[in-house]
Design an enzyme around this catalytic site. Structure first.
Site, mmCIF file in Angstrom:
data_model
loop_
_atom_site.group_PDB
_atom_site.id
_atom_site.type_symbol
_atom_site.label_atom_id
_atom_site.label_comp_id
_atom_site.label_asym_id
_atom_site.label_seq_id
_atom_site.Cartn_x
_atom_site.Cartn_y
_atom_site.Cartn_z
ATOM 1 N N ASP A 1 -3.958 1.022 7.587
ATOM 2 C CA ASP A 1 -4.493 -0.309 7.310
ATOM 3 C C ASP A 1 -4.407 -1.060 8.638
ATOM 4 O OD1 ASP A 1 -5.508 -2.337 5.550
ATOM 5 O OD2 ASP A 1 -3.545 -3.290 5.646
ATOM 6 N N LYS B 1 0.833 -1.203 0.000
ATOM 7 C CA LYS B 1 0.000 0.000 0.000
ATOM 8 C C LYS B 1 0.872 1.260 0.000
ATOM 9 C CE LYS B 1 -4.015 -2.182 2.230
ATOM 10 N NZ LYS B 1 -3.448 -3.520 2.429
ATOM 11 N N CYS C 1 -8.657 -5.597 6.457
ATOM 12 C CA CYS C 1 -8.906 -6.762 5.596
ATOM 13 C C CYS C 1 -9.863 -7.702 6.310
ATOM 14 C CB CYS C 1 -7.601 -7.464 5.227
ATOM 15 S SG CYS C 1 -6.627 -8.052 6.619
#
Length: 452
Positions: A172, A110, A225
């Site tokens: 994230d 990312k 995720c």
């Protein structure tokens, strides 16, 4: 929890995809090093540098992978960089320089996406809490070859002390990993309702502590995720309420197949060709703090001789400054200086090398960098098996006649693999020990995998 987040019909569709479909394999090319999409490939719909492979090759057998000509990344994860580019265009002036923080960055996909998406206008800071994962992060960013980066190691929460430094923060966040269950058996084995609750609490702790580092008007990109709303929508709603922040609408048409939720996007296997991802963005309201106008930390001065060395080997050297033994883009010197106030610096900018007596031994990061002038060092083109032998750590034998003694760049298909030092008929291998290929030459195929 799955039905609560996406509804019964979609939950059933997702469960079927997780149980019966194999994970896709995708890569992103490094255009900065001249890589291009191969003809006829299946492109990732939301990332122009990404495409799918029909099968997963042994990437370690491909010199181009070691050179950073491409990076292996799940297609869903590529959406973060695409979103960063969309929001930068919407929320900032075209010529603004930007400071970008990837707060939970390893292994680096990312972060690389942000570098590709924002280009030289952004200084991209990548942080990872775990030392081993931070080392992998630094290796992957070195392969990408950009000088407008920094790598930090430590808890993301401490970076809130960098008051109003960043225009964009991406987190994230550590999560329960439901979106990775068909790829990683460990994600299935470790899942419990208690894990979801503890992850949600950790996520809130991270965003609360990171928020002060975001400039007013800045963008916070939040992703996980996982599928459940406790770690996704509920955390975004918490941020909006806690910080009086604006939840930004994301144009779902830019991400074909993604499912729009009440405050973000869901990438669900079965609907897209990739793994599970939740993605949302918020904008910080308010005025700039007076604390941000105090005297800035100063970057260390250049090591003796390092500025002269940079002028000899760097393309467009006037665009950079040298601090210590590292190269930093001049336009981002202020952001780089602010980073010196935090603990856990792995590197700021591009490490140039190390002074050894009267010589400067160039760093491996320099060999990988797109800032290196192509003619800075003599180069020696290697065959496939010679290239893999070099990556294994072997000396280069039978140097071509006329090759100057000293530092050289072994190349494969015209791109550097690293450095070696020619001492005559042989060149000693300078490829870093930690990166050396463990595979034995007898295990190699006759030709490299065809990826790009």
């Amino acid at each position: 929890m799955l039905r609560e987040a996406v509804g019964s019909d979609i939950a059933g569709e997702l469960a079927h995809a997780l149980a019966s479909e194999a994970p896709s394999v995708s890569v992103r090319i490094n255009e900065a090093k001249g890589a291009a999409l191969p003809a006829g490939v299946a492109a990732v719909p939301w990332e122009r540098q990404g495409f799918y492979l029909c099968e997963r090759p042994l990437f370690a057998c491909d010199p181009a992978w070691h050179q950073g000509m491409y990076y292996v990344q799940d297609a869903s994860s590529m959406a973060v960089g695409t979103l960063a580019a969309m929001l930068a265009k919407r929320c900032f002036n075209e010529n603004d320089t930007l400071a970008y923080l990837d707060a939970c960055a390893a292994p680096g996909g990312k972060t690389i996406g942000a570098i590709d998406a924002l280009g030289s206008r952004a200084f991209v800071v990548a942080n990872e809490a775990d030392k081993r994962r931070a080392a992998v992060l630094a290796e992957n960013l070195a392969k990408r070859g950009a000088a407008n980066t920094a790598v930090l190691c430590g808890p993301a929460q401490r970076l809130g002390s960098l008051t109003e430094v960043f225009d964009i923060i991406a987190a994230d966040a550590p999560c329960s990993g439901e979106g990775m269950m068909r790829k990683e058996a460990e994600a299935v084995a470790q899942w419990t309702p208690g894990l979801v609750d503890s992850c949600a609490q950790l996520q809130k702790d991270i965003v609360v502590n990171l928020w002060p580092a975001l400039k007013p008007g800045g963008i916070f990109i939040y992703s996980t995720c996982t599928f459940n709303r406790h770690e996704d929508e509920d955390v975004v709603r918490f941020m909006a309420d806690e910080f009086d922040a604006e939840i930004l609408d994301i144009d779902a048409s830019a991400f074909p197949g993604a499912l729009k939720s009440e405050c973000g996007l869901r990438f669900l296997p079965g609907r897209i060709q990739g793994e599970g991802l939740f993605l949302a963005a918020l904008r910080k309201n308010g005025e700039k703090s007076e604390k941000n106008s105090r005297r800035l930390p100063a970057l260390p001065k250049a090591d003796p001789g390092m500025s002269d060395f940079a002028r000899k080997v760097i393309d467009s050297p006037d665009s950079y400054i040298v601090s210590g033994s590292s190269l930093i883009p001049r336009s981002h010197a202020e952001t780089a200086g602010r980073l010196t106030a935090v603990k856990g610096i792995v590197c700021i900018g591009l490490p140039l090398g190390e002074t050894k007596g009267r010589d400067i031994a160039p760093s491996h990061e320099l060999a990988m960098s797109t800032a290196l002038r192509p003619d800075a060092f003599p180069s020696v083109e290697l065959s496939y098996h010679a290239a893999m032998s070099y990556l294994h750590g072997e000396a280069i034998q039978d140097m071509p006649d006329g090759t100057p003694k000293g530092f050289i760049t072994p190349t494969w298909q015209g791109h550097p693999l690293g450095f070696a030092k020619n001492i005559g008929r042989r060149a000693n291998n300078l490829y870093p020990d930690a990166l050396r290929l463990r595979m034995q030459p007898s295990q190699l195929p006759d030709t490299p995998p065809t990826v790009i």
